[in-house]
Design a protein around this motif. Structure first.
Motif, PDB file in Angstrom:
ATOM      1  N   UNK A 121      11.026   1.203 -16.388  1.00  0.00           N
ATOM      2  CA  UNK A 121      10.376   2.037 -15.648  1.00  0.00           C
ATOM      3  C   UNK A 121       9.265   2.069 -15.446  1.00  0.00           C
ATOM      4  N   UNK A 122       7.830   2.451 -14.425  1.00  0.00           N
ATOM      5  CA  UNK A 122       6.632   2.032 -14.562  1.00  0.00           C
ATOM      6  C   UNK A 122       5.666   3.212 -14.820  1.00  0.00           C
ATOM      7  N   UNK A 123       4.357   3.088 -15.385  1.00  0.00           N
ATOM      8  CA  UNK A 123       3.726   4.393 -15.478  1.00  0.00           C
ATOM      9  C   UNK A 123       2.380   4.298 -15.488  1.00  0.00           C
ATOM     10  N   UNK A 124       1.974   4.885 -14.047  1.00  0.00           N
ATOM     11  CA  UNK A 124       0.901   4.408 -13.356  1.00  0.00           C
ATOM     12  C   UNK A 124       0.193   5.609 -13.661  1.00  0.00           C
ATOM     13  N   UNK A 125      -1.702   5.039 -14.570  1.00  0.00           N
ATOM     14  CA  UNK A 125      -2.108   5.718 -14.871  1.00  0.00           C
ATOM     15  C   UNK A 125      -3.822   5.845 -13.863  1.00  0.00           C
ATOM     16  N   UNK A 126      -3.860   7.358 -13.334  1.00  0.00           N
ATOM     17  CA  UNK A 126      -4.420   6.990 -12.018  1.00  0.00           C
ATOM     18  C   UNK A 126      -5.709   8.440 -11.941  1.00  0.00           C
ATOM     19  N   UNK A 127      -6.672   7.839 -12.829  1.00  0.00           N
ATOM     20  CA  UNK A 127      -7.574   8.803 -12.693  1.00  0.00           C
ATOM     21  C   UNK A 127      -8.930   8.656 -11.907  1.00  0.00           C
ATOM     22  N   UNK A 128      -8.956   7.156 -11.624  1.00  0.00           N
ATOM     23  CA  UNK A 128     -10.401   6.103 -10.554  1.00  0.00           C
ATOM     24  C   UNK A 128      -9.767   7.195  -9.282  1.00  0.00           C
ATOM     25  N   UNK A 129     -11.002   8.005  -8.906  1.00  0.00           N
ATOM     26  CA  UNK A 129     -10.463   8.634  -7.881  1.00  0.00           C
ATOM     27  C   UNK A 129     -10.646   7.265  -6.079  1.00  0.00           C
ATOM     28  N   UNK A 130     -11.888   6.606  -6.544  1.00  0.00           N
ATOM     29  CA  UNK A 130     -11.358   5.315  -5.338  1.00  0.00           C
ATOM     30  C   UNK A 130     -10.399   3.928  -5.361  1.00  0.00           C
ATOM     31  N   UNK A 131      -9.430   4.046  -6.452  1.00  0.00           N
ATOM     32  CA  UNK A 131      -8.344   3.387  -6.800  1.00  0.00           C
ATOM     33  C   UNK A 131      -7.278   3.970  -6.346  1.00  0.00           C
ATOM     34  N   UNK A 132      -7.097   5.396  -6.178  1.00  0.00           N
ATOM     35  CA  UNK A 132      -5.780   5.705  -6.230  1.00  0.00           C
ATOM     36  C   UNK A 132      -5.345   5.073  -5.427  1.00  0.00           C
ATOM     37  N   UNK A 133      -5.617   4.450  -4.049  1.00  0.00           N
ATOM     38  CA  UNK A 133      -4.612   4.869  -3.035  1.00  0.00           C
ATOM     39  C   UNK A 133      -3.970   2.607  -3.671  1.00  0.00           C
ATOM     40  N   UNK A 134      -4.763   2.104  -4.381  1.00  0.00           N
ATOM     41  CA  UNK A 134      -4.961   0.793  -4.589  1.00  0.00           C
ATOM     42  C   UNK A 134      -3.276   0.828  -5.185  1.00  0.00           C
ATOM     43  N   UNK A 135      -4.002   1.907  -6.584  1.00  0.00           N
ATOM     44  CA  UNK A 135      -2.890   1.524  -7.565  1.00  0.00           C
ATOM     45  C   UNK A 135      -1.368   2.049  -6.581  1.00  0.00           C
ATOM     46  N   UNK A 136      -1.461   2.885  -5.950  1.00  0.00           N
ATOM     47  CA  UNK A 136      -0.473   3.460  -5.206  1.00  0.00           C
ATOM     48  C   UNK A 136       0.744   2.692  -4.778  1.00  0.00           C
ATOM     49  N   UNK A 137       0.009   1.909  -4.310  1.00  0.00           N
ATOM     50  CA  UNK A 137       0.377   0.523  -3.416  1.00  0.00           C
ATOM     51  C   UNK A 137       1.701  -0.050  -4.490  1.00  0.00           C
ATOM     52  N   UNK A 138       0.761  -0.322  -5.737  1.00  0.00           N
ATOM     53  CA  UNK A 138       1.668  -1.273  -6.519  1.00  0.00           C
ATOM     54  C   UNK A 138       2.776  -0.210  -6.916  1.00  0.00           C
ATOM     55  N   UNK A 139       2.822   1.000  -7.017  1.00  0.00           N
ATOM     56  CA  UNK A 139       3.993   1.290  -7.419  1.00  0.00           C
ATOM     57  C   UNK A 139       5.214   0.913  -6.131  1.00  0.00           C
ATOM     58  N   UNK A 140       3.817   1.297  -4.772  1.00  0.00           N
ATOM     59  CA  UNK A 140       4.910   1.216  -3.476  1.00  0.00           C
ATOM     60  C   UNK A 140       6.235   0.025  -4.121  1.00  0.00           C
ATOM     61  N   UNK A 141       5.348  -1.476  -4.884  1.00  0.00           N
ATOM     62  CA  UNK A 141       6.227  -2.596  -4.458  1.00  0.00           C
ATOM     63  C   UNK A 141       7.688  -2.264  -5.830  1.00  0.00           C
TER      64      UNK A 141
END
Ligand code: F6R
Length: 595
Positions: free
Chosen positions: A500-520
């Motif tokens: 399981x991966x838990x992504x922490x996303x509280x940085x408005x400018x970095x959301x898309x980038x972290x989302x790409x890592x989740x897609x991978x």
């Protein structure tokens, strides 16, 4: 990391010692033991396991003087024989620390005919005392302690001496005076309700406590003055108060911990003290933040923020690494040592090394009378209150608040007022995160996973590290914290349907980038959940996630206070689901006073 206690002049020593060991159990729970003086003779009981394993045996004892120990094993596995006290000849000894030259001493003592009964480093102390004793207790203690290398807090009992001896060298010990009775303990909470006034012993001091009087001397017998003061209110112990575990109680205390820390910063006039220090040094050239475990994670979050706001090179280092490497630390360095207990030996020694290199050392700690505050030029208090659960929760949030205030003070002017006003809303934000975060499905997912990876970018990365540490230590579910961009550089090989991966996303400018890592991760058959703030995670990601936990939005420097809360709650619930004891995880102890 091992708790020790001593008492004399009491009605029933074993009762006092047993209760004290319960208060000190957070320091280690591999085994426990008690020795008392009855009719001038030493009687001792010791047992592998938690303090409660000793209850029945302790109830059979009495005595008016005694010593006790709760162990976190360093040398020698947890067992009855390796439990303290160690008794030999006329002496019984309890020890917190490590005797680094024990092997050589043991060899010499065996050659001289001493028979050892344990595999511990500590046992050499009692043999040295027996070796040097010929009727003069003080001489024997002085000769024995001068042989020891490493770190040691000791309590010693001697047959025929109605009292105890306490020794301090690089591990904590506090002596206390109560009504007709004298005490010593590794930490203040164990003395609450017993002693009215206390004194924190300094390195190289020995206290002889007998017949209502404590006499202090150094390792060469030169007398020292004893300065007693009332027990500080911060030392009061804690009770569960209706919660099933301290971990969840302490998570619920986060709003108060943050509020009290902010208040303490103002009360202790930290803003002006920091401005004065910076001015005196002609400004700081770099900032080094040091700590271990959770404290390192709050240091890392603060280093990100400091460099961004102050534009001064800022970095966080684990204290155990910093102290053994030749860094470029110098008089222009601001060195911030972060430690809940203020006793973690690596952090204390790192602060000492930085001070010797000329740095301006600031301690950020929850314990105002700790070793770290004694070394630092200045202390910035964390007022989280006593933290009993071995896993740090509320102290982490207090540290983030204190560190944000330090950084804002160095920037000065409007940055400081902005941070202060952001902090005004954070108490309510924490309370909302605690009550609203639905973490049950996340905890169930963690409990059934072979491994859990926490990912984040920017300020969310240190939080990912902390989320991972919390889950591992209380639930024993393996995993790692990673910068979101790093997973694909190797660790992604471990991703499959069982992880399981838990992504922490509280940085408005970095959301898309972290989302790409989740897609991978999805592309490799992995599962994912999200902890996010409004507007920081793409809606498609939230729809697809196994769970999505929303937290209130805050300024980046403060967001770890809020975003860590669901991660702490997930760790707690996972531990409970798996039947673990979240307050006393296996192999751990709260205060790590050995290397
Ligand atoms: C984790 C935890 C430890 C401590 C570390 C440092 O939950 O509690 O990682 O953070 O042992 O302790 P202090 O802060 O007392 O120096």
């Amino acid at each position: 990391m091992c708790g020790i206690i001593g008492c004399t002049g009491v009605k029933c020593a074993s009762e006092i010692l047993y209760k004290g060991l319960e208060d000190l159990e957070y320091r280690g729970y591999d085994s426990a033991g008690i020795a008392v003086l009855e009719g001038g003779k030493i009687i001792s009981v010791k047992k592998q396991g938690r303090v409660c394993a000793l209850k029945r045996a302790a109830e059979q004892l009495g005595g008016t003087s005694g010593i006790g120990h709760t162990r976190w094993a360093t040398h020698g596995r947890p067992s009855d024989e390796n439990a303290h006290p160690h008794t030999y000849g006329a002496f019984s000894v309890v020890h917190n620390g490590i005797i680094e030259n024990y092997a050589k001493l043991k060899e010499e003592l065996i050659e001289e005919g001493h028979e050892f009964s344990s595999h511990t480093d500590s046992e050499v102390v009692v043999h040295l005392l027996a070796k040097y004793y010929s009727g003069d207790l003080k001489e024997a203690v002085l000769s024995a302690v001068r042989q020891l290398k490493g770190s040691f807090a000791l309590c010693i009992l001697c047959a025929g001496y109605e009292g105890f001896v306490a020794v301090k060298y690089r591990n904590p010990i506090i002596v206390g005076v109560g009504e007709g009775a004298l005490f010593a303990a590794s930490d203040m909470p164990a003395l609450c309700g017993l002693a009215e006034s206390v004194a924190v012993l300094k390195d190289g001091q020995i206290a002889f406590a007998s017949e209502g009087k404590i006499s202090l001397c150094d390792f060469y017998g030169r007398p020292a003055a004893l300065t007693l003061s009332p027990i500080p209110p911060a030392a009061r112990g804690a009770r569960l108060g209706g919660f099933p575990h301290y971990m969840i109680k302490e998570i619920n205390e986060i709003p108060a911990a943050v509020k009290n820390t902010v208040q303490a910063f103002a009360e202790e006039k930290c803003f002006s003290a920091l401005s004065r220090a910076a001015k005196k040094r002609g400004g700081f050239g770099d900032i080094v933040l040091c700590g271990c475990g959770t404290a390192y994670h709050s240091a890392l979050a603060a280093a990100y923020h400091a460099e961004e706001l102050l534009k001064i090179p800022s970095r966080a280092e684990t204290a155990g690494e910093f102290r053994y490497r030749n860094s470029a630390t110098g008089p222009k360095t601001l060195f911030i040592a972060v430690s809940q207990s203020g006793e973690t030996v690596d952090t204390v020694e790192a602060a000492r090394a930085a001070k010797e290199a000329g740095a301006y050392v600031v301690a950020v700690t929850n314990v105002p009378y700790s070793a770290l505050t004694g070394i630092a030029y200045m202390s910035v208090p964390v007022r989280a209150g006593t933290e009993v659960c071995v896993a740090a929760t509320k102290s982490y949030c207090g540290q983030i608040a204190a560190l944000a205030l330090i950084i804002a003070s160095l920037k000065g002017g409007s940055a400081y007022s902005r941070t202060l006003s952001a902090l005004k809303g954070i108490e309510a934000g924490c309370a909302a995160a605690i009550s609203d975060c639905a973490v049950e499905s996340a905890a169930r997912a963690c409990a059934s996973s072979a491994g859990v990876y926490f990912i984040g970018r920017g300020i969310d990365y240190p939080v990912a590290l902390e989320g991972s540490l919390k889950l591992k230590e209380v639930s024993y579910v393996p995993g790692e914290g990673y910068p979101a961009g790093e997973l694909k550089h190797g660790t992604i090989a471990l991703i499959d349907g069982g992880t399981l991966t838990i992504a922490i996303m509280t940085e408005r400018t970095l959301g898309e980038k972290t989302a790409s890592a989740v897609e991978q991760i999805y592309s490799r058959g992995g599962r994912a959940g999200v902890v996010y703030a409004e507007g920081c995670a793409p809606p498609e990601l939230l729809e697809r996630a196994e769970f999505a936990v929303k937290v209130p939005s805050f300024a980046s420097c403060l967001s770890p206070i809020i975003s860590v809360i669901p991660l702490q709650l997930i760790a707690y619930r996972t531990a409970v689901i798996l039947g673990r004891d979240p307050d006393k995880p296996r192999n751990l102890a709260k205060s790590v006073t050995v290397e």
